[in-house]
Design an enzyme around this catalytic site. Structure first.
Site, PDB file in Angstrom:
ATOM      1  N   ARG A  66       1.122  -1.118   0.057  1.00  0.00           N
ATOM      2  CA  ARG A  66       0.443  -0.160   0.119  1.00  0.00           C
ATOM      3  C   ARG A  66       1.029   1.002  -0.439  1.00  0.00           C
ATOM      4  O   ARG A  66       0.325   2.331  -0.397  1.00  0.00           O
ATOM      5  CB  ARG A  66      -1.034  -0.053   1.189  1.00  0.00           C
ATOM      6  CG  ARG A  66      -1.838  -1.039   1.036  1.00  0.00           C
ATOM      7  CD  ARG A  66      -2.162  -0.948   2.630  1.00  0.00           C
ATOM      8  NE  ARG A  66      -1.704  -1.684   3.288  1.00  0.00           N
ATOM      9  CZ  ARG A  66      -2.556  -1.770   5.128  1.00  0.00           C
ATOM     10  NH1 ARG A  66      -3.117  -1.836   4.932  1.00  0.00           N
ATOM     11  NH2 ARG A  66      -1.750  -2.532   5.997  1.00  0.00           N
ATOM     12  N   PRO A 109      -3.014   5.571  15.535  1.00  0.00           N
ATOM     13  CA  PRO A 109      -1.771   6.677  15.886  1.00  0.00           C
ATOM     14  C   PRO A 109      -1.269   6.773  14.737  1.00  0.00           C
ATOM     15  O   PRO A 109      -0.274   5.514  14.369  1.00  0.00           O
ATOM     16  CB  PRO A 109      -1.407   6.059  17.509  1.00  0.00           C
ATOM     17  CG  PRO A 109      -2.631   5.477  17.642  1.00  0.00           C
ATOM     18  CD  PRO A 109      -2.815   3.769  16.403  1.00  0.00           C
ATOM     19  N   HIS A 780      -9.303 -27.308  -3.911  1.00  0.00           N
ATOM     20  CA  HIS A 780      -8.804 -28.273  -3.096  1.00  0.00           C
ATOM     21  C   HIS A 780      -7.523 -27.087  -2.525  1.00  0.00           C
ATOM     22  O   HIS A 780      -7.641 -25.074  -2.755  1.00  0.00           O
ATOM     23  CB  HIS A 780      -7.724 -29.204  -4.349  1.00  0.00           C
ATOM     24  CG  HIS A 780      -7.939 -29.948  -4.331  1.00  0.00           C
ATOM     25  ND1 HIS A 780      -7.767 -29.805  -5.961  1.00  0.00           N
ATOM     26  CD2 HIS A 780      -9.498 -30.682  -3.786  1.00  0.00           C
ATOM     27  CE1 HIS A 780      -8.023 -31.925  -5.765  1.00  0.00           C
ATOM     28  NE2 HIS A 780      -9.367 -31.555  -5.226  1.00  0.00           N
TER      29      HIS A 780
END
Length: 1121
Positions: A66, A109, A780
């Protein structure tokens, strides 16, 4: 599937809750989630730190890198965060090839720190243990961590210490931070193990003087461990990959899957697409998607999904109607196609599942025709002929174009037909019916003699062995190590070292099964055992291959099976120890234990050194448990087949459970005698398809194994390929690989180094994955590529370069197998033997009836209830509808007794009758008997029966008699006075008239309540009015000759049956005649009798003895003298 990605918020929540470390983990639980529905004012109230601190904001939608994509807002205040989110919320964004909408954000934060404070740490699972990657430089520019990070393997079941971490991983870390990091990494690893993570990455991990900060995190957990970790996980939400929306239909199918023992999967790729699939089998579903994409249909492929594991008709119906509802949402200018495909089933009753699909097609026939949907069907397996027949019939009756094909048609041929790449045959040739294989003219009651030699191929001397196919120019086996060693999710140790160092239990056997192999079956799987015994018989084995069964939930006993025409008894034991002691010749365990008990039962079995091979059928065993099984098996020299497998087969010798399907497929695929071709596959369904392909293109199968679809199968492709290489009877090898993992590269390495010299035909399914814009988890658990080298395309190319025979697509697999086989026949390596007709095996009665070959009168008939489907049905009404309609007890009684939905007032009247007849005190004969019986210490059923047996004409049983007498009099036109006089003249009592206590002056309030209700609600009450007129005559003679509650209910019920509109006159009279009205009293009074029983038990009353002074002893006079 097992490994599922979780959101960053979920991962951090787990970490903050459960990590145990001396390191001070900062900012615990300080995160806030933002979506389109977020109320910012409320958010700040819940998280006041948002108003006072600098913040970081980022999307939390499984997006990688990102930071490099500019999707992280750093060092912002709350208004800045709002602006940042506003500019991106619900906006389309491209991430690599995936286009998606940003809709979920995480605020945390902001942590001020230096670049030197950033570290990289990752823990991921591999077959041999868990790897920890650590790099002393973390953050956005960390680069290729696989190449430069320090790596530490923690073997399965080993513990991690701070000393190990410090020595192996922290060489480049400053001294003041080593202690904190070592403690944190050990705590992180313990958390990873305890909560069944399969992948846990933190980048960056920031360490300052204040402690440890987890800034960015990505994680996957083993979803199959939910039953172990539910208390800690809670309800985990697994977000879809970025670029793919979460649809309610997917959630609905996932819920069906969770409630079912079968496997039901659905992923929507393009809801507006033209090509839809409904495929049976995890492997087959991938093959069909591959073929569609190979033929250019990737942009029109609407969905991926599969149904397998023998779903019921109802479950298949629910799955099919979901697909059909999606298909018929939007029209497509070219119309749409639905591909209902599948391989040859091993144990699923194809007809039963197709009946569910047919029901759904009938329900949606209008929309399907409106949307111009054409359906293509191809299937094989138990009773597939009947399934194809009903599918063809529904096409004719509904007018929907449905093209139906069986095992005579290549599995994926219908894809080319559906997409216009190949013509549609008018009348495809049909294989013989199941019964034609089994009901041969000859019928030998004894075990048939051997029909052929041990092998179709003549073993050659070493000097005549088939030369290896040379690798292509430029291929170097050593270069594979660069792929094999650093891979996440593999972490391969040197393969040659592993082969050279067998565990203390000794090297694993090259030959797993022979004509004398004996097995124990764990679980009460009678159908699978009978299939094994039928296979043994048709292979002319001297003795059954199943020596015993183990089932802990019943006592030791014998279970009856058929050996040809003869019945035999197979012992069933409660414990594995008992079975092993009494059957020392057994060396194979076939475990049908559930996913919850498979681990314990397998570990227990491996304590017995006589066991050399274990097949684990269960799907969904947590990966951590599977790896412990593998480690123990390696130490003891035990070969594991599975988990998540159907098993394997060695023609002429032995088959595991349901492998190979029923006898018709065994015979059609010539699995009763050995051929020259050995195969290994992941998929059970596709292994049966390989049986079909190989039998049509070669002299048949020598041995075949389905290793299972999990990420860590107990044995690998290479394990079996090397066995086949060392087996003289095997002349060529077929491998059906799969996307995910790197096991196929070991085959490349074996070919390149000359270890594998026999021809290898190989194809890896899952080539479509590279064409999808977002990650798709196939059926699977192991079918998911974590990097480019794990894709099917890369593996197919590597195999081709190594010298394996690799077709261009699955469509061409059979052609390549035939070409290689023909070459081996031409050079004399294989000498085909003369074909001998197989012996006959009697057909089971139940299966013959299923196939419609016989008929037999049923022992019972019922028309009121059906419990066989997904939902209980009362007289044609599903139980859910009964509750939805709030029919109450009266409504249910109407359905079960009268097969009608009665009017609301009629249901109310029935319930009132039950209430007023529930009890009439302890003095009446029925209650008295119940009380005496209860005080004698008898059980509830005995006491209730004692009371019920007193009901008759004199007590409580007058409802039917009253109804019959009054009806006959009324219908014959008698006046009430004439009726009373006739009964008196005949010396008969009028049933329903008279009461021991109540009278015209002391009326029975029960009768009064019912009378008021009838007068207010019944459309007419002629019979009641007639009875009341009779009462006027009888009470004029004696005041207690009133219409009692029995009589009232009897005549009122005749009025109800005749006037409610639900019955003809004959039907109403029939219900009176057969005694249904007495049932009202029996049902109602049962409540009172049970009450008296409970009352006596609660009061702890002792044995009742009738007092002498209440008995008049009247003896003959001469006796008293």
């Amino acid at each position: 599937m097992s490994a599922k990605a979780i959101s960053e918020q979920t991962g951090k929540e787990f970490l903050y809750k459960y990590i145990c470390t001396a390191a001070a983990v900062q900012n615990r639980f300080r995160y806030a989630n933002v979506t389109t529905e977020t109320d910012w004012e409320r958010l700040t109230q819940e998280h006041p730190w948002l108003l006072t601190e600098k913040l970081v904001v980022k999307p939390d939608q499984l997006i990688k890198r990102r930071g490099k994509l500019g999707l992280v807002g750093i060092n912002l205040d709350l208004p800045g965060v709002k602006d940042w989110v506003k500019s991106r919320l619900m906006k389309e964004t491209m991430v690599a090839k995936a286009k998606g909408v940003l809709k979920n954000f995480l605020i945390e934060p902001f942590v001020e720190h230096a670049q030197s404070d950033e570290f990289y740490v990752c823990v991921y699972a591999a077959r041999e243990g868990d790897y920890i990657l650590f790099h002393h430089e973390g953050g956005v520019e960390v680069g290729d961590v696989d190449a430069k990070a320090e790596r530490l393997l923690v073997p399965v079941d080993d513990k991690l210490s701070e000393e190990q971490v410090t020595e192996k991983l922290l060489a480049h870390v400053s001294e003041e931070k080593k202690g904190v990091l070592a403690s944190f990494i050990v705590g992180l690893f313990n958390l990873y193990e305890d909560l069944y993570f399969t992948y846990l990455e933190i980048n960056p991990l920031v360490v300052t003087g204040d402690g440890v900060y987890v800034l960015d995190m990505a994680a996957k957990i083993d979803a199959t461990a939910d039953y172990i970790c539910k208390a800690k996980w809670g309800d985990v939400e697994f977000p879809p990959p970025f670029g793919r929306e979460a649809y309610p239909e997917e959630a609905y199918i996932a819920d069906l899957d969770a409630k079912s023992g079968a496997s039901l999967k659905l992923t929507l790729l393009n809801p507006r697409g033209r090509i839809w699939t409904m495929v049976a089998g995890g492997g087959a579903s991938v093959v069909y998607s591959d073929t569609i994409c190979d033929l250019g249909g990737v942009d029109e492929l609407a969905n991926y999904g599969e149904y397998s594991g023998a779903p019921s008709e109802q479950q298949t119906y629910d799955y099919a109607k979901t697909i059909l509802s999606l298909i018929t949402r939007e029209k497509h200018p070219q119309g749409k196609v639905l591909i209902i495909g599948g391989s040859i089933a091993n144990f699923t009753n194809v007809a039963a599942t197709f009946k569910g699909i047919v029901r759904a097609i009938k329900d949606y026939q209008g929309p399907l025709k409106e949307h111009e949907v054409t359906i293509f069907v191809r299937r094989g397996g138990p009773n597939y002929q009947e399934g194809l027949r009903v599918m063809g019939e529904v096409g004719k009756t509904t007018g929907i174009p449905i093209h139906v094909f069986g095992t005579e048609t290549h599995m994926t041929a219908i894809v080319g037909m559906a997409m216009g790449h190949r013509p549609i045959p008018n009348q495809p040739p049909m294989d013989a019916h199941t019964a034609n294989f089994l009901l041969n003219a000859g019928c030998n009651a004894v075990t048939p003699a051997n029909t052929r030699t041990a092998s179709f191929s003549e073993p050659k001397s070493a000097g005549e062995a088939t030369p290896p196919k040379k690798p292509k120019a430029g291929f170097q086996a050593d270069s594979l190590l660069s792929i094999l060693l650093p891979l996440k999710n593999l972490g391969m140790a040197n393969y040659k070292e592993a082969q050279a160092c067998p565990g203390p239990g000794g090297a694993k056997a090259t030959t797993l099964f022979s004509r004398h192999t004996k097995s124990i079956v764990w679980g009460m799987q009678t159908r699978a055992v009978q299939g094994m015994l039928d296979f043994d018989y048709v292979c002319s084995r001297d003795e059954p291959s199943v020596a015993a069964m183990v089932y802990p939930f019943t006592g030791d006993h014998k279970q009856k099976f058929y050996w040809g025409h003869k019945e035999i008894l197979v012992p069933v034991y409660k414990s594995m120890d008992d079975a092993m002691k009494k059957h020392s010749d057994v060396d194979v365990l076939i475990s049908f234990a559930s996913l919850r008990s498979a681990f314990d039962s397998t570990m227990e079995t491996m304590q017995h050194p006589q066991i050399r091979t274990i097949a684990i059928i269960a799907e969904g065993i947590p990966e951590a448990q599977t790896r412990k099984i593998i480690k123990t098996a390696d130490e003891k020299g035990v070969t594991i087949i599975g988990p998540a497998t159907v098993g394997g087969i060695k023609p002429g010798c032995f088959k595991i459970g349901n492998t190979g399907g029923m006898l018709d497929n065994i015979l059609a695929s010539k699995l009763y005698r050995p051929g020259s071709v050995a195969y290994v596959s992941r998929s059970g369904g596709m292994s049966n398809e390989l049986n079909n392909i190989i039998s049509r293109t070669t002299d048949g199968v020598y041995e075949g194994v389905a290793i299972g679809g999990d990420r860590y199968p107990g044995s690998t492709f290479m394990d079996h390929v090397l066995r086949y290489q060392d087996t003289p009877g095997v002349q060529m090898i077929v491998v059906l690989g799969e996307i995910g993992g790197t096991e196929e590269y070991r085959i490349c390495q074996g070919i390149g180094e000359g270890r594998i010299t026999k021809p290898v035909v190989c194809w890896c399914i899952g080539t479509c994955a590279t064409m999808f814009t977002s990650e798709v988890q196939f059926g699977h658990a192991g079918a998911c590529a974590n990097q480019a080298s794990e894709t099917a395309v890369a593996k197919n190319q590597a195999l081709r370069d190594a010298g394996a025979y690799v077709p261009k697509s699955f469509d061409e697999l059979g052609d390549v197998i035939k070409t290689v086989y023909d070459g081996l026949v031409a050079n004399g390596t294989i000498v085909p033997a003369q074909e001998v007709p197989p012996p006959t095996v009697p057909m089971d009665y139940s299966w013959a009836r299923e196939l419609g070959l016989i008929r037999k009168p049923a022992s019972f008939m019922t028309s009121i209830c059906d419990e066989r489907g997904q939902e209980l049905i009362y007289a044609g009404m599903p139980i859910t509808e009964v509750f939805k309609e709030e029919m109450g007890l009266g409504g249910v009684l109407g359905l079960l007794w009268f097969q009608r939905r009665l009017p609301r007032y009629a249901c109310q009247f029935i319930e009132m009758c039950l209430m007023v007849t529930a009890d009439h005190g302890p003095a009446v004969s029925g209650a008295h008997n119940t009380i005496v019986c209860a005080r004698a210490g008898k059980d509830l059923i005995s006491c209730l029966t004692s009371g019920l047996l007193t009901i008759g004409d004199r007590f409580g049983g007058a409802l039917d008699a009253a109804a019959k007498q009054f009806s006959k009099a009324f219908d014959s036109g008698m006046l009430p006075m004439e009726f009373v006089n006739k009964m008196k003249k005949d010396g008969k009592l009028i049933m329903g008239i008279g009461h021991r206590v109540k009278s015209i002056n002391n009326p029975d309030m029960r009768v009064q309540i019912l009378k008021d209700f009838v007068k207010q609600n019944f459309p007419a009450s002629q019979m009641l009015d007639y009875a009341l007129n009779v009462e006027k005559i009888t009470t004029s003679k004696k005041p207690n000759l009133i219409l009692n509650v029995d009589g009232f209910i009897g005549v009122a019920f005749v009025d109800l049956l005749r006037t409610c509109g639900g019955f003809t006159r004959d039907e109403a009279d029939e219900f009176v005649e057969i005694g249904s009205l007495n049932g009202i009293f029996v049902l109602g009074r049962s409540m009172g009798f049970i009450g008296h029983y409970l009352d006596q038990k609660r009061l702890k009353q002792g044995l009742y003895r009738h007092p002498w002074d209440d008995i008049s002893y009247v003896l003959p006079e001469h006796m008293s003298m």
